[in-house]
Enzyme design. Structure first.
Site, PDB file in Angstrom:
ATOM      1  N   ASN A  26       0.778  -1.151  -0.007  1.00  0.00           N
ATOM      2  CA  ASN A  26      -0.064   0.057  -0.063  1.00  0.00           C
ATOM      3  C   ASN A  26       0.928   1.260   0.040  1.00  0.00           C
ATOM      4  OD1 ASN A  26      -1.664   2.019   0.541  1.00  0.00           O
ATOM      5  ND2 ASN A  26      -2.416   1.437   2.684  1.00  0.00           N
ATOM      6  N   TRP A  27       1.093   1.907  -1.134  1.00  0.00           N
ATOM      7  CA  TRP A  27       2.059   3.078  -1.403  1.00  0.00           C
ATOM      8  C   TRP A  27       1.354   4.392  -0.650  1.00  0.00           C
ATOM      9  CZ3 TRP A  27       4.081   2.396  -7.144  1.00  0.00           C
ATOM     10  CH2 TRP A  27       4.722   1.025  -7.096  1.00  0.00           C
ATOM     11  N   LYS A  28       0.123   4.204  -0.154  1.00  0.00           N
ATOM     12  CA  LYS A  28      -0.404   5.267   0.213  1.00  0.00           C
ATOM     13  C   LYS A  28      -0.218   6.668  -0.673  1.00  0.00           C
ATOM     14  CE  LYS A  28       0.043   3.190   4.606  1.00  0.00           C
ATOM     15  NZ  LYS A  28      -0.036   3.317   6.168  1.00  0.00           N
ATOM     16  N   HIS A  34      -9.658   0.429   4.962  1.00  0.00           N
ATOM     17  CA  HIS A  34      -8.230   1.121   5.795  1.00  0.00           C
ATOM     18  C   HIS A  34      -8.478   1.754   6.952  1.00  0.00           C
ATOM     19  CE1 HIS A  34      -4.281   2.144   6.458  1.00  0.00           C
ATOM     20  NE2 HIS A  34      -3.981   1.331   5.775  1.00  0.00           N
ATOM     21  N   GLU A  45      -6.946   4.105   7.794  1.00  0.00           N
ATOM     22  CA  GLU A  45      -6.762   5.904   7.513  1.00  0.00           C
ATOM     23  C   GLU A  45      -8.222   6.216   7.065  1.00  0.00           C
ATOM     24  OE1 GLU A  45      -3.037   5.245   5.469  1.00  0.00           O
ATOM     25  OE2 GLU A  45      -2.105   4.904   7.344  1.00  0.00           O
ATOM     26  N   GLU A 101      -5.354  -5.355  10.494  1.00  0.00           N
ATOM     27  CA  GLU A 101      -4.313  -4.347  10.785  1.00  0.00           C
ATOM     28  C   GLU A 101      -4.613  -3.766  12.192  1.00  0.00           C
ATOM     29  OE1 GLU A 101      -2.344  -3.110   7.062  1.00  0.00           O
ATOM     30  OE2 GLU A 101      -4.322  -1.963   7.039  1.00  0.00           O
ATOM     31  N   GLY A 109       2.246   1.954  10.718  1.00  0.00           N
ATOM     32  CA  GLY A 109       2.918   3.351  10.689  1.00  0.00           C
ATOM     33  C   GLY A 109       3.703   3.635  12.031  1.00  0.00           C
ATOM     34  N   SER A 136       3.214  -2.517  10.645  1.00  0.00           N
ATOM     35  CA  SER A 136       4.768  -2.270  10.619  1.00  0.00           C
ATOM     36  C   SER A 136       5.477  -3.651  10.439  1.00  0.00           C
ATOM     37  CB  SER A 136       5.018  -1.702  11.978  1.00  0.00           C
ATOM     38  OG  SER A 136       4.570  -0.441  12.253  1.00  0.00           O
ATOM     39  N   GLY A 147       2.656  -1.165   4.540  1.00  0.00           N
ATOM     40  CA  GLY A 147       2.752   0.181   4.162  1.00  0.00           C
ATOM     41  C   GLY A 147       4.141   0.667   3.841  1.00  0.00           C
ATOM     42  N   GLY A 148       4.933   1.473   5.085  1.00  0.00           N
ATOM     43  CA  GLY A 148       6.087   2.018   4.755  1.00  0.00           C
ATOM     44  C   GLY A 148       7.289   1.070   4.129  1.00  0.00           C
TER      45      GLY A 148
HETATM   46  C1  PEP Z   1      -0.934  -0.094   6.146  1.00  0.00           C
HETATM   47  O1  PEP Z   1      -1.113   1.042   6.109  1.00  0.00           O
HETATM   48  O2  PEP Z   1      -1.821  -1.080   5.734  1.00  0.00           O
HETATM   49  C2  PEP Z   1       0.233  -0.444   6.894  1.00  0.00           C
HETATM   50  C3  PEP Z   1       0.391  -1.853   7.219  1.00  0.00           C
HETATM   51  O3  PEP Z   1       1.097   0.375   6.951  1.00  0.00           O
HETATM   52  P1  PEP Z   1       2.565   0.087   7.833  1.00  0.00           P
HETATM   53  O4  PEP Z   1       3.216  -1.402   7.041  1.00  0.00           O
HETATM   54  O5  PEP Z   1       3.682   1.388   7.485  1.00  0.00           O
HETATM   55  O6  PEP Z   1       2.401   0.092   9.147  1.00  0.00           O
END
Ligand code: PEP
Length: 248
Positions: free
Chosen positions: A9-11, A94, A96, A166, A172, A211, A232-233
């Protein structure tokens, strides 16, 4: 046997040049992945990424979708457009979107149904906040979030969907659920689905997100009810993402 999946997920990150570099890097190493590999770029970079991955083993997804197919919905992007652009998956629910844009269980359920109606596959995200975990209501929260889609679309819809557990406190933040904590919730989710349909539950891919990184991916991915990750990151660096895609 469930095929694992690792989805990036490049956001809201990237530029034409960084996206091109990232996707070329992933393409170069995807052959070693022991999972279906999916990337979810920002809408505006979907066509460029679709061209770049043509003929490769990389699958394409979007991060959000409008529940309507066309019309006066300024700023929205519809399912038929995502399909037309080459998407196969859409992330729905998600945390967010839930927290920042106020998407309720009802909204996520309507979007989930719209994704399926457009012959796309939802990656449906669920998870508790830190406060909810501390109150000991994690299972109630994820059950409520799942019930929203089961009530709207039925358990059979999960044959064409992926769930992503999640925990909000791990997204994040650099804090990861321990493999045992994550496995416990994944097993609960699979058990809940099995109460309605054992075969659907057995075939359902449930990803962990929060994470996940090159250092913890192997242990998380080795849990019996964890079928990969939503990243994500760490999906923004090709080497890190590929390490997660090949972890075992
Ligand atoms: C996400 O936003 O779906 C996610 C898992 O982010 P991160 O890996 O940065 O925690």
């Amino acid at each position: 046997m469930r095929q694992p999946m690792v989805a990036g997920n490049w956001k809201m990150n990237g530029s034409s040049s960084s996206v091109s570099e990232l996707i070329e890097g992933i393409k170069a190493g995807v052959g070693a992945a022991n999972a279906e590999v999916v990337v979810c770029p920002p809408y505006i970079y979907i066509p460029a990424v679709a061209s770049a991955i043509a003929g490769s083993d990389i699958h394409l997804g979007a991060q959000n979708m409008c529940d309507q197919d066309s019309g006066a919905f300024t700023g929205e992007v519809a399912g038929p457009m995502l399909k037309d652009a080459g998407c196969e998956y859409v992330i729905i629910g998600h945390s967010e979107r839930r927290a920042i844009y106020g998407e309720s269980d009802e909204v996520t359920a309507v979007k989930y149904a719209a994704v399926l109606k457009n012959n796309l596959k939802p990656i449906f995200c669920i998870g508790e906040s830190l406060e909810e975990r501390e109150q000991g209501i994690t299972e109630q929260v994820v059950a409520r979030q799942i019930d929203a889609i089961l009530d709207g679309s039925g358990v059979a819809s999960l044959a064409n969907a992926v769930l992503a557990y999640e925990p909000v406190w791990a997204i994040g933040t650099g804090k990861t659920a321990t493999p045992e904590q994550a496995q416990e919730v994944h097993a609960f989710i699979r058990g809940k689905i099995a109460e309605q349909d054992a075969a659907i539950a057995e075939g359902l891919r449930i990803l962990y997100g929060g994470s996940m990184n090159p250092g913890n991916a192997a242990e998380l991915r080795s849990q019996p009810d964890i079928d990969g990750g939503l990243i994500g990151g760490a999906s923004l660096k090709a080497d890190d993402f590929l390490t997660i895609c090949t972890a075992n």
